[in-house]
Structures are given as structure tokens and as C-alpha cells.
Design a protein around this motif. Sequence first.
Motif, PDB file in Angstrom:
ATOM      1  N   THR A  35       0.811  -1.127  -0.097  1.00 18.99           N
ATOM      2  CA  THR A  35       0.064  -0.043   0.189  1.00 18.99           C
ATOM      3  C   THR A  35       0.949   1.181  -0.018  1.00 18.99           C
ATOM      4  N   SER A  36       1.927   1.185   0.815  1.00 20.96           N
ATOM      5  CA  SER A  36       2.761   2.421   0.976  1.00 20.96           C
ATOM      6  C   SER A  36       3.544   2.618  -0.655  1.00 20.96           C
ATOM      7  N   ALA A  37       3.785   1.494  -1.057  1.00 17.27           N
ATOM      8  CA  ALA A  37       4.538   1.793  -2.326  1.00 17.27           C
ATOM      9  C   ALA A  37       3.809   2.173  -3.481  1.00 17.27           C
ATOM     10  N   ILE A  38       2.511   1.941  -3.477  1.00 19.90           N
ATOM     11  CA  ILE A  38       1.675   2.535  -4.741  1.00 19.90           C
ATOM     12  C   ILE A  38       0.848   3.590  -4.271  1.00 19.90           C
ATOM     13  N   ASP A  39       0.867   4.371  -3.063  1.00 18.94           N
ATOM     14  CA  ASP A  39       0.150   5.301  -2.700  1.00 18.94           C
ATOM     15  C   ASP A  39       0.659   6.296  -3.504  1.00 18.94           C
ATOM     16  N   GLY A  40      -0.455   7.006  -4.333  1.00 20.95           N
ATOM     17  CA  GLY A  40      -0.352   7.942  -5.281  1.00 20.95           C
ATOM     18  C   GLY A  40      -0.008   7.895  -6.629  1.00 20.95           C
ATOM     19  N   LYS A  41       0.021   6.526  -6.891  1.00 18.09           N
ATOM     20  CA  LYS A  41       0.735   6.031  -8.178  1.00 18.09           C
ATOM     21  C   LYS A  41      -0.474   5.779  -8.960  1.00 18.09           C
ATOM     22  N   ALA A  42      -0.222   5.487 -10.509  1.00 14.34           N
ATOM     23  CA  ALA A  42      -1.370   5.321 -11.261  1.00 14.34           C
ATOM     24  C   ALA A  42      -0.638   4.251 -12.138  1.00 14.34           C
ATOM     25  N   ALA A  43      -1.467   3.114 -12.541  1.00 11.85           N
ATOM     26  CA  ALA A  43      -0.999   2.238 -13.461  1.00 11.85           C
ATOM     27  C   ALA A  43      -2.158   1.816 -14.440  1.00 11.85           C
ATOM     28  N   LYS A  44      -1.845   1.113 -15.380  1.00 15.34           N
ATOM     29  CA  LYS A  44      -2.751   0.510 -16.323  1.00 15.34           C
ATOM     30  C   LYS A  44      -3.268  -1.005 -15.763  1.00 15.34           C
ATOM     31  N   PHE A  45      -4.233  -1.499 -16.273  1.00 17.12           N
ATOM     32  CA  PHE A  45      -4.515  -2.642 -15.786  1.00 17.12           C
ATOM     33  C   PHE A  45      -5.571  -3.355 -16.857  1.00 17.12           C
ATOM     34  N   ALA A  46      -5.400  -4.784 -16.667  1.00 13.26           N
ATOM     35  CA  ALA A  46      -6.310  -5.709 -17.635  1.00 13.26           C
ATOM     36  C   ALA A  46      -6.693  -6.748 -16.936  1.00 13.26           C
ATOM     37  N   THR A  47      -7.985  -6.927 -16.911  1.00 13.38           N
ATOM     38  CA  THR A  47      -8.761  -8.066 -15.902  1.00 13.38           C
ATOM     39  C   THR A  47      -9.472  -9.014 -16.638  1.00 13.38           C
ATOM     40  N   GLN A  63     -10.297  -3.418 -19.117  1.00  8.21           N
ATOM     41  CA  GLN A  63      -9.180  -2.737 -19.296  1.00  8.21           C
ATOM     42  C   GLN A  63      -9.289  -1.246 -18.811  1.00  8.21           C
ATOM     43  N   GLY A  64      -8.195  -0.745 -18.230  1.00  6.97           N
ATOM     44  CA  GLY A  64      -8.302   0.873 -18.012  1.00  6.97           C
ATOM     45  C   GLY A  64      -7.210   0.929 -17.267  1.00  6.97           C
ATOM     46  N   GLN A  65      -7.337   2.347 -16.335  1.00  9.49           N
ATOM     47  CA  GLN A  65      -6.315   2.845 -15.616  1.00  9.49           C
ATOM     48  C   GLN A  65      -6.723   3.130 -14.271  1.00  9.49           C
ATOM     49  N   ALA A  66      -5.833   3.083 -13.159  1.00 13.31           N
ATOM     50  CA  ALA A  66      -6.380   3.423 -11.803  1.00 13.31           C
ATOM     51  C   ALA A  66      -5.202   4.243 -11.194  1.00 13.31           C
ATOM     52  N   ARG A  67      -5.694   5.038 -10.387  1.00 16.05           N
ATOM     53  CA  ARG A  67      -4.720   6.177  -9.639  1.00 16.05           C
ATOM     54  C   ARG A  67      -5.107   5.621  -8.224  1.00 16.05           C
TER      55      ARG A  67
END
Length: 264
Positions: free
Chosen positions: A38-50, A62-66
Amino acid sequence: MRKTALPAVVLALGALLGACDGETVSFADARALADGTTSAIDGKAAKFATDVTAGAMRSKSQGQARVARAGTALTMTTDFLGEPLELRLIDKVVFAKVPESAREDVPGGKPWVKVSADGADPFSQVAGGSIDQLAKQNDPGRALDQIRRAGTLVESGHAELDGVSAEHYRLDLDVAALGGDLPAGLSAEAVGELGGKLGKLPMELWLDGAHQPLRVVLDLAPVLAASGVPDSAQARITTRYTDWGTQAEIQAPPPDQIGEIPAG
């Protein structure tokens, strides 16, 4: 020379094998894993595919999450209901873009509506729970919170994933400890109807060197088994995350584009 060379080689190989066997991972228990990631990704965004599979059925998104501790914002498209559907999750509110074939049901023909699992409007009553889960199941912050509250670390190690070195964790999620925040569209009522047959859900998590999720897999086969479906049936949700640190402008639809379907 031959008498001394062989023991030296054996010792060298033993040292190398010992280093591999003793290779440690970053987190020793489920809570530390959830907190550190949680600390490592706090405030970051990524693309995802499910990918969601249940027997012969399959759905893709598929999309993006911040990600933020206050709540993840995401935008995505999915093939739910047989045609592309665009969803946005902002401030814990899910917005759905109404398919053009159904916009006549929205006053003013506006393209967006708010959707909730307990909404009184016809759209929410028919698909609100499923759409709400579709959006929220792609939130890595939610998965980590479920690990924090209900996870038990079963196994950990190192693996190569799509050509990248990763830490690999296997966990069990205690369904009872999740309370009302159940994954994969499960409701407390549905779990109750299973009469305690559903105990734990296996989950796998791969992290990169910066402790950012690369892949999350939730095994839903125990749900099918508890429901009486043959053991050979498979069901799982697989989410792949890429491009951590990407720029993602994710906002709610403009207010004048959001309609409200009258309660039925």
C-alpha cells in the motif's frame, strides 16, 4: 590436484544452492505485505487488464487506476452485458456510461448515470451490484485491504513473471473476516445461503522490485464447490498491472452529462 579440486567444486555449488534456497522475500506475513505494498503504490497510477472466467464464461476489462489511501480513482471499459461498457470510480461513487440503445430511459438522454448496489432506479436494481463490483474489483487498494483484514500468508518465494523477476505470495482470504466487503460480486446473503460451506478463497500476488503489484489472482473455485458445482469447474479473477507511475487524468463525468433514472 584431483583430490582437492572436487571438494572445492562441491563447496562452491553448495554455497550457490544455499544462496538460492535462502533467498528471502520482503514480507513475512499478510499484514506486512498489505501495508508495505500500500505504501509503495500510494499516489501512483497504473494500467490494468482483468480477465474473469467462470467455466465457459469469460469477461474482459481494461483501464487505468490512480491509487490513494483516501480511495482509488479508475476508468475502465468492460464487455459486461455483451457490449462495451465504460465505468468510472471516483470518490467511491461508480458512474456508468449508458449504452446508446438504453439512453431513451434517461431523462434528457444524458450519457452517464450513477450506479449503486442498493440504488432504487431500474438500472441499479438490475445490474447495480454487478457493475459496482466490476469497478471495485480492479482497485489494488481494495485487494490489499482485504489481505490486511482477512489474509493468511501460505507460501512465498521468487518467480519470473512475463520476463520480470518478481516476489510471489500465496494467501488465503477468510471469508468470515471480510464482513460485508466480499469480492467477486458475492453478497452476505449469498454467503449465508451456502451455510458455512465457504471458508477461504485462495489469492496469489506478484510484486516487482519496488513492491508494486504485477498480477493479482483470486481463485473462486471454492464458491462453485460450495454451491454444488463439480470440482472440475474453474473460476478466477486475474488482474494484471503495468506501467506504474503513468500519468492518469481520471475525473468524474461533467455534472451536466449525468442523468438520473427515475425509481421504478
